[in-house]
Design a protein around this motif. Structure first.
Motif, PDB file in Angstrom:
ATOM      1  N   PRO A 126      28.155  97.845 -11.491  1.00 40.37           N
ATOM      2  CA  PRO A 126      27.242  97.596 -12.554  1.00 40.37           C
ATOM      3  C   PRO A 126      25.919  97.992 -12.452  1.00 40.37           C
ATOM      4  O   PRO A 126      25.485  98.463 -11.328  1.00 40.37           O
ATOM      5  CB  PRO A 126      27.188  96.023 -12.613  1.00 40.37           C
ATOM      6  N   LEU A 127      25.257  98.738 -13.460  1.00 43.87           N
ATOM      7  CA  LEU A 127      23.889  99.100 -13.511  1.00 43.87           C
ATOM      8  C   LEU A 127      23.041  98.071 -13.946  1.00 43.87           C
ATOM      9  O   LEU A 127      23.285  97.244 -14.775  1.00 43.87           O
ATOM     10  CB  LEU A 127      23.718 100.281 -14.200  1.00 43.87           C
ATOM     11  N   SER A 128      21.857  97.729 -13.080  1.00 43.56           N
ATOM     12  CA  SER A 128      20.895  96.769 -13.427  1.00 43.56           C
ATOM     13  C   SER A 128      19.506  97.189 -13.469  1.00 43.56           C
ATOM     14  O   SER A 128      19.480  98.547 -13.358  1.00 43.56           O
ATOM     15  CB  SER A 128      20.950  95.783 -12.567  1.00 43.56           C
ATOM     16  N   GLY A 129      18.534  96.495 -13.990  1.00 46.28           N
ATOM     17  CA  GLY A 129      17.025  96.965 -13.737  1.00 46.28           C
ATOM     18  C   GLY A 129      16.736  97.805 -15.019  1.00 46.28           C
ATOM     19  O   GLY A 129      15.854  98.690 -15.072  1.00 46.28           O
ATOM     20  N   TRP A 130      17.404  97.280 -16.078  1.00 45.09           N
ATOM     21  CA  TRP A 130      17.241  98.218 -17.376  1.00 45.09           C
ATOM     22  C   TRP A 130      16.018  97.858 -17.943  1.00 45.09           C
ATOM     23  O   TRP A 130      15.220  96.741 -17.892  1.00 45.09           O
ATOM     24  CB  TRP A 130      18.471  97.695 -18.215  1.00 45.09           C
ATOM     25  N   LYS A 131      15.252  98.995 -18.677  1.00 45.28           N
ATOM     26  CA  LYS A 131      14.024  98.680 -19.244  1.00 45.28           C
ATOM     27  C   LYS A 131      14.229  99.398 -20.505  1.00 45.28           C
ATOM     28  O   LYS A 131      14.600 100.323 -20.828  1.00 45.28           O
ATOM     29  CB  LYS A 131      12.690  99.382 -18.497  1.00 45.28           C
TER      30      LYS A 131
END
Ligand SMILES: [Ca+2]
Ligand SMILES: [Ca+2]
Ligand SMILES: [Ca+2]
Length: 781
Positions: A126-131
Motif C-alpha cells: 500500500p502507498l501512504s503519506g498522501w497529500k
C-alpha cells in the motif's frame, strides 16, 4: 489428466496414517508427507507450521521467511496450505522437487477449510503519506489539481513498474488524448495522428547513398551506422564489395575515423575511406572485434562527403554485415558525423501548451513497426515552435503514424489517471486522481508493485492450485529451471491471475518443462501482459482456462511439442500486436480443440511448425482474420476440421476468415466440415490443400474461377448466417435444425463435438463445431 496409480494412493494413505500415529505422540515424523499452514495475518515464523493454530507467517520458499519457516525444506508429498482470504505479500521461490505421483503442492485453500475463499499472493504494497494538491502548480499543471493527491515512491520506481492499483483496478498512466478503456493503453484508436513531417533526427548527415546492388534492411537502415549509438547497427548487404556515401550538411575537418561491426555477422576486412571521392585511408579491420576500431589520417582533411567502401570480408558469416558505427572525429575526438541522441516532432495543433515544463517526465508513445507501441522519454519541449524532443526511436515508423502522450502530471484530467515525475536519482512523486473520492486522509487502497513474481518454480513435480495472484510487475507464476536444465511435472490449477503488469511478457510462463498442465485458471485484466506463455515445453495441456481482456496474446506457444490447447475461453484480447491463441517458433504436434475465441484481434495464429490439428473451435474474428497462418512456407501438415471461422473484415478483400501469408505452396493442409468466412492468401494462388464439406459464408479475394478455385465435394457458399445457425446475431452458433449444416459433413475420426456430444448424431456428422443432438441420445460429460 493422469490417473494416480492405486499403489501410490495406498502409499499416500499409509504415509498419512503413519504421520497421524506419530503426531499422536507429539513427535515430528522423520519422513512422510507434511502439511504446513501459512497465515500472513496471524502466523509466526517461530511456530511449527503444522496446524492452523500454529501457522507460519511466511511460506517455506519465501526469501523473507525466518526461523522455522526458513529452515523448512519441502519434500515429495508435502503441502503448503495458505489461509483463504488472507493477502500474502511476498514471492515464493520453490527450488525443491516432488516425485511423479507425490508432488509438492502449494494450495490456496482449495478445500475451503482454512480461511475463506482463495488465498491471495500479492506483488504490491500500500502507498501512504498522501497529500492533496493545494494548487495547480503543486499538481505540476494538472487542470484537475483539486482532485489530485500525491505521495513519494522510491527512486527506482517508474510509471510502468509501479503498476498502480486502486482496489482491484489497475490505474491508467496519464494520457493525452484520453481513453475510456483502461485495459488497453496501447490500443491506437484513441491516438493522435502524426501530422506533417514524421518524427526525425536532425543530424549532420544530409543523406546516405548505397552502391548499386546493395539492399537496405527495412528495420535496420543505414542511418543506424551514424546514429552515435553502438547498440544499433545497419545491415550491410552484401558485406563486400559494398559502399555507403554520406553527404554532410556542411564541410567538416576530419582527423581520424572509427569503424565498429557486430562480429556475429559477416566481418568486413579491407576497407577504403574516401573524402569527396578521393582516397583518404585504407584499413584492414581486426578480426572478431566487437569494439570500435579507430584510424588516424596522416593530416586532417576538410570534406563535405565521406564514403566507406568494404572491399573484402573474413568470409565467416552469411554474406551480410552489421555496421554498428561509422564515425569521423575532429582533432579533439568529437564525432562529427554522428546524429544527436534525440528525435524531434513538431505539431502546431497538438503541442499548444504554453508551459515549457508541461511535458516534463512524459513519454512520447508512438505506434511503429512491427505493430507495437514504443515509449520514448521526453527530453525537452519548446512551446514557441510546438516542438517536442525525445529519445530516439529506432523502430521504423508507419507512413500514417499515431502517437499518444503518457505520464505527464499536467495531463491528469480524468479519474483513474496517475503520473510519476521521474527525476534522476531522487525520491519520486506520484500524482493520482483517484477513481473514488477519498476521505480527508487521502486514498487508503492504492498500491504499487514491489515484487516481480508470485511463484518462481525451479524444481520438478510441483503443483500450484487455487490461489489468486495479483498486482506483480512481471509474472504471477513462472517456471524457470536452472540454466541449461529441464524440469518436469508442473501443474498450475484453478488459480485466478489479475492486475499484473508486464511489458508484453506472459503472466503465467514456463520454459523447458516436460509435462506441463495449466488448467482451470482465470487470467484476466493484466495490463500490457500476455496470459499463458510456454516455450520449449513438451507434453503440454492448457485446458479450461478463461482468459479475459489481457493486454497481449491469450495463449502463446513457442517451440513446444505435443501440446493440447483445449476448451479454453479467450475473450477481448485487443492489445496491439496480440492474438487469442498462437503457436510459433517450431511447435510440433499441437492440437487446438474446442476453444472459444472472440472479441479480440486474430483468434488463432501460427507459423513455423508441423502437425497441427485445429478442430471444433469457435473463432470469431471480430472484424479481423480469425485464423492467420502467417507463413505457409514454414507451417506444414495442418488439419482444420469442424471449426466455425467467423466475422472477418468484409470491407478489406484480403482480411478473410483465414489469411495465409508466404509465397510457397502449403504442404498437407486439409480443411473439412468447417464454416469459413473466406480464405485469402498473399500469393495469387488460392491456398493449396484437401478440401471437402466446408460451407463458405464469404469467399476470399482469390477464391474464384479466375484464380483456378472452385467448390469441392460437399462444399457450398451460403453467405446468410441465419440459414446456418440458430441465432448468429446473439452468438448462438448451434446448427439450425433441418438447415444446411445438419448431417452435411464427413467423418474425420473425431469422436466428440465442442460440447462433448458424440459424433455423429443422425445420418452423418454435422458441419461446424456442434453436432445437433437428438435429445434422447445426448451424452453430456
Ligand atoms: Ca488525461
Ligand atoms: Ca549505431
Ligand atoms: Ca449429424
Amino acid at each position: 489428466m493422469k490417473v494416480r496409480p492405486a499403489g501410490a494412493l495406498l502409499a499416500l494413505w499409509l504415509a498419512a496414517a503413519a504421520m497421524r500415529a506419530v503426531l499422536t505422540f507429539g513427535q515430528a515424523p522423520a519422513s512422510g508427507p507434511s502439511t504446513y499452514f501459512v497465515d500472513f495475518a496471524g502466523g509466526s515464523d517461530d511456530a511449527d507450521g503444522r496446524s492452523a493454530q500454529t501457522a507460519f507467517l511466511h511460506s517455506p520458499g519465501d526469501p523473507a521467511a525466518t526461523k522455522t519457516a526458513k529452515a523448512t525444506v519441502l519434500k515429495a508429498g508435502d503441502t503448503v496450505l495458505f489461509k483463504g482470504g488472507v493477502v500474502y505479500r511476498g514471492t515464493i521461490t520453490v527450488p525443491w522437487s516432488g516425485e511423479e505421483t507425490v508432488p509438492i503442492v502449494y494450495d490456496g485453500n482449495s478445500s475451503g477449510t482454512f480461511g475463506t475463499g482463495r488465498a491471495v499472493i500479492d506483488g504490491s504494497e500500500p502507498l501512504s503519506g498522501w497529500k492533496r494538491c493545494a494548487s495547480q502548480n503543486e499538481a505540476l499543471g494538472s487542470p484537475a489539481w483539486q482532485k489530485v493527491w500525491w505521495t513519494t515512491v522510491p527512486a527506482s520506481t517508474t510509471c510502468f513498474s509501479c503498476n498502480l492499483c486502486e482496489g482491484e483496478t489497475q490505474l491508467l498512466i496519464s494520457r493525452h488524448p484520453n481513453t475510456a478503456d483502461f485495459d488497453f493503453e496501447d490500443e491506437r484508436s484513441t491516438f493522435a495522428p502524426v501530422r506533417g513531417r514524421q518524427p526525425w533526427v536532425e543530424g549532420p548527415v544530409e543523406r546516405i547513398a548505397a552502391d548499386r546492388g546493395m539492399v537496405q534492411n527495412s528495420t535496420r537502415p543505414y542511418t543506424f551506422a551514424v546514429d552515435n549509438n553502438p547498440q544499433t547497427s545497419a545491415v550491410i548487404d552484401p558485406c563486400a564489395p559494398s559502399g555507403l556515401t554520406f553527404t554532410l550538411k556542411r564541410q567538416v575537418t576530419v582527423a581520424s575515423f572509427g569503424i565498429q561491426y557486430v562480429p556475429s555477422y559477416e566481418q568486413p576486412k579491407e576497407c577504403v575511406i574516401l573524402g569527396d571521392g578521393k582516397q583518404l585511408l585504407t584499413v584492414t579491420l581486426k578480426e572478431d572485434t566487437a569494439s570500435i576500431q579507430t584510424y588516424s589520417l596522416p593530416q586532417p582533411a576538410t570534406v563535405g562527403e565521406l564514403t566507406l567502401k568494404m572491399l573484402s570480408s573474413y568470409g565467416k558469416g552469411r554474406g551480410y554485415a552489421a555496421l554498428a558505427e561509422f564515425q569521423a572525429y575532429d582533432a579533439q575526438g568529437n564525432n562529427l558525423i554522428g546524429a544527436p541522441q534525440e528525435m524531434q516532432y513538431a505539431d502546431a495543433s497538438f503541442f499548444t501548451q504554453s508551459d515549457p515544463r508541461f511535458w516534463d517526465g512524459a513519454y512520447f508513445c508512438i505506434w511503429a513497426r512491427p505493430n507495437l507501441l514504443y515509449y520514448q522519454k521526453v527530453l525537452r519541449y519548446v512551446p514557441s515552435e510546438h516542438r517536442l524532443f525525445f529519445e530516439v526511436l529506432t523502430a521504423q515508423q508507419y507512413r500514417e503514424g499515431l502517437f499518444v502522450m503518457m505520464n505527464a502530471p499536467a495531463a491528469i484530467d480524468t479519474p483513474g489517471e496517475f503520473a510519476l515525475d521521474e527525476p534522476q536519482g531522487q525520491t519520486r512523486r506520484i500524482f493520482v486522481y483517484p477513481l473514488r473520492e477519498p476521505g480527508t486522509g487521502g486514498p487508503s487502497d492504492i498500491t504499487y508493485a514491489v515484487r516481480k513474481t508470485g511463484f518462481v518454480l525451479s524444481g520438478s513435480h510441483l503443483t500450484v492450485r487455487n490461489f489468486r495472484v495479483q498486482k506483480q510487475y512481471g509474472e504471477a507464476v513462472t517456471v524457470r529451471p536452472p540454466a541449461g536444465s529441464r524440469v518436469k511435472g508442473i501443474r498450475i490449477l484453478d488459480t485466478e491471475v489479475t492486475a499484473v503488469r508486464n511489458e508484453r511478457g506472459s503472466v503465467v510462463t514456463a520454459s523447458s518443462v516436460d509435462s506441463c498442465e495449466i488448467r482451470g485458471n482465470f487470467i484476466h485484466h493484466n495490463r500490457r501482459a500476455a496470459g499463458i506463455g510456454l516455450s520449449g515445453c513438451t507434453d503440454v495441456v492448457i485446458s479450461r482456462n478463461h482468459l479475459l481482456r489481457n493486454g497481449a496474446t491469450g495463449v502463446r506457444l513457442y517451440g513446444c511439442s505435443r501440446a493440447q490447447v483445449t476448451d479454453n475461453i479467450v475473450e477481448g484480447h485487443l492489445g496491439t500486436h496480440s492474438n487469442g491463441l498462437t503457436a510459433y517458433l517450431g511447435c510440433t504436434d499441437v492440437v487446438f480443440a474446442r476453444n472459444r475465441v472472440s472479441g479480440g484481434n486474430n483468434c488463432l495464429t501460427a507459423q513455423e511448425g508441423e502437425r497441427m490439428v485445429i478442430h471444433h473451435n469457435i473463432l470469431d474474428g471480430n472484424g479481423a482474420a480469425a485464423i492467420g497462418f502467417w507463413n505457409v512456407d514454414t507451417l506444414k501438415d495442418v488439419k482444420v476440421f469442424h471449426n466455425l471461422i467467423l466475422n472477418s473484415d468484409r470491407k478489406v478483400d484480403w482480411v478473410a476468415g483465414i489469411y495465409c501469408g508466404g509465397k510457397g505452396p502449403a504442404v498437407n493442409y486439409e480443411f473439412r466440415n468447417n464454416v469459413i468466412d473466406g480464405i485469402s492468401t498473399a500469393s495469387e494462388t488460392p491456398l493449396a490443400g484437401t478440401y471437402s464439406h466446408n460451407i463458405y459464408t464469404r469467399l476470399g479475394w482469390n477464391q474464384n474461377e479466375a484464380h483456378g478455385w472452385k467448390l469441392q465435394e460437399g462444399e457450398r457458399y451460403i453467405p446468410d448466417l441465419t440459414q446456418l445457425f440458430v441465432d448468429p446475431v446473439r452468438g448462438n452458433y448451434q446448427p439450425k435444425p433441418g438447415g444446411p449444416l445438419v448431417d452435411a459433413g464427413i467423418a474425420v475420426g473425431i469422436e466428440r463435438d465442442i460440447e462433448a456430444t458424440f459424433i455423429p448424431q443422425g445420418r452423418a456428422p454435422d458441419i461446424g463445431a456442434y453436432e445437433l443432438c437428438i435429445p434422447s441420445r445426448r451424452e453430456v460429460r
